[in-house]
Design an enzyme around this catalytic site. Structure first.
Site, PDB file in Angstrom:
ATOM      1  CG  ASP A  34      -1.851   1.045   0.969  1.00  0.00           C
ATOM      2  OD1 ASP A  34      -2.447   1.434  -0.029  1.00  0.00           O
ATOM      3  OD2 ASP A  34      -2.747   1.219   2.151  1.00  0.00           O
ATOM      4  CG  ASN A  36       1.905   1.564  -5.221  1.00  0.00           C
ATOM      5  OD1 ASN A  36       2.725   1.312  -4.698  1.00  0.00           O
ATOM      6  ND2 ASN A  36       1.163   0.732  -6.021  1.00  0.00           N
ATOM      7  CG  HIS A  51      -0.768   2.533  -9.358  1.00  0.00           C
ATOM      8  ND1 HIS A  51      -0.974   2.150  -8.195  1.00  0.00           N
ATOM      9  CD2 HIS A  51      -1.819   3.323  -9.233  1.00  0.00           C
ATOM     10  CE1 HIS A  51      -2.131   2.515  -7.445  1.00  0.00           C
ATOM     11  NE2 HIS A  51      -2.826   3.229  -8.146  1.00  0.00           N
ATOM     12  CG  LEU A 145       9.611 -17.015  -3.872  1.00  0.00           C
ATOM     13  CD1 LEU A 145       9.581 -16.805  -2.425  1.00  0.00           C
ATOM     14  CD2 LEU A 145      10.200 -15.504  -4.250  1.00  0.00           C
TER      15      LEU A 145
END
Ligand code: IPE
Ligand code: IPE
Ligand code: MG
Length: 254
Positions: A34, A36, A51, A145
């Site tokens: 959160d 951006n 973004h 991953l």
């Protein structure tokens, strides 16, 4: 006349390969990326610039997670509530996965990363779906991953969807009510097959979970930072890991 004296430089430290010694690495880290918009505002830029910067920043965390041996990294990229935003912002965000993968998919493949998604995938624009599906397919045989992208994800939607599926199966007698337990319900969620997050990180100073993994974070450790997502880097990630290292998880026991 002044004469330049020779001086000795300190040996250059190659920061890149520095690795803190940490124990107790969380297997599954979930991040609410959160801030951006505020990052962009602070620089006098339009929200979309935040973004874009946020998208480019994802790769730093993927590298750091890989480096420290995290097994699963779940990133909240777009919520079911984010459709409320201005259309132009939503359209911009929906183009980011393709741009991101265009640049970083080769690196992900090279690093054995498996790309997956959670969320209501079908309602995404077709160009977004195609780019993401391509990356999922290209990395499906990797065993490193897991980079799990939460796209059009909302926990309440996920739980409701699971409930409906279960009720349909009960209705058609392929499932008995008495067989439904926590494990069974979990298997109807988008996160089927994943362990619950050990650590949930939220950037930007907000202290809420915004409809993210409500069922799955029942016993997750929470870590909040004021750092805005585009500024989140390996050192912030390591701070979270260090904090997690000290936590005592009791799961209701003693
Ligand atoms: C997070 O940044 C990205 C998405 C929710 C898609 P925000 O866009 O929410 O940034 P702030 O919270 O407005 O600063
Ligand atoms: C949460 O951030 C969603 C994502 C990071 C994708 P929001 O910015 O949408 O959350 P609220 O509205 O501040 O709760
Ligand atoms: Mg926000």
């Amino acid at each position: 006349m002044s004469m330049k004296l020779p001086f000795f430089r300190k040996k250059k430290i190659h920061k890149k390969n520095d690795k803190e010694i940490l124990t107790n690495i969380p297997e599954h880290v979930a991040i609410i990326m959160d801030g951006n918009g505020r990052w962009a505002k602070g620089k006098g830029l339009p929200r979309i610039a935040g973004h874009k910067e946020g998208m480019n920043n994802v790769t730093k965390t993927v590298r750091a997670a890989n480096k420290y041996g995290v097994k699963t990294l779940t990133l909240y990229a777009f919520s079911t509530e984010n459709w409320k935003r201005p259309r132009s912002e939503v359209e911009f965000i929906m183009k980011l996965p393709k741009q991101f993968l265009h640049v970083y998919l080769p690196e992900m493949i090279e690093n054995n990363v498996q790309i997956r998604t959670i969320g209501e995938f079908e309602s995404l624009p077709s160009h977004t779906k195609e780019a993401v599906q391509y990356a999922v397919d290209q990395t499906k045989d990797n065993d490193g991953l897991i980079l799990n992208l939460a796209l059009n994800y909302g926990s309440r939607h996920e739980i409701l969807r699971a409930m409906k599926k279960i009720m349909k199966e009960v209705e058609s007698s392929s499932l008995s009510i008495d067989d439904i337990d926590e494990e069974q319900l979990s298997s109807y969620l988008y996160t089927n097959g994943f362990n619950d997050p050990d650590l949930l990180i939220r950037t930007s100073g907000e202290k809420r979970v915004s409809n993210f993994l409500l069922w799955q974070i029942a016993y997750s450790e929470l870590w909040f930072t004021d750092v805005l997502w585009p500024d989140f880097d390996e050192s912030t990630f390591v701070q979270a890991l260090k904090d997690y290292e000290q936590r005592k998880r009791r799961y209701g026991g003693i």
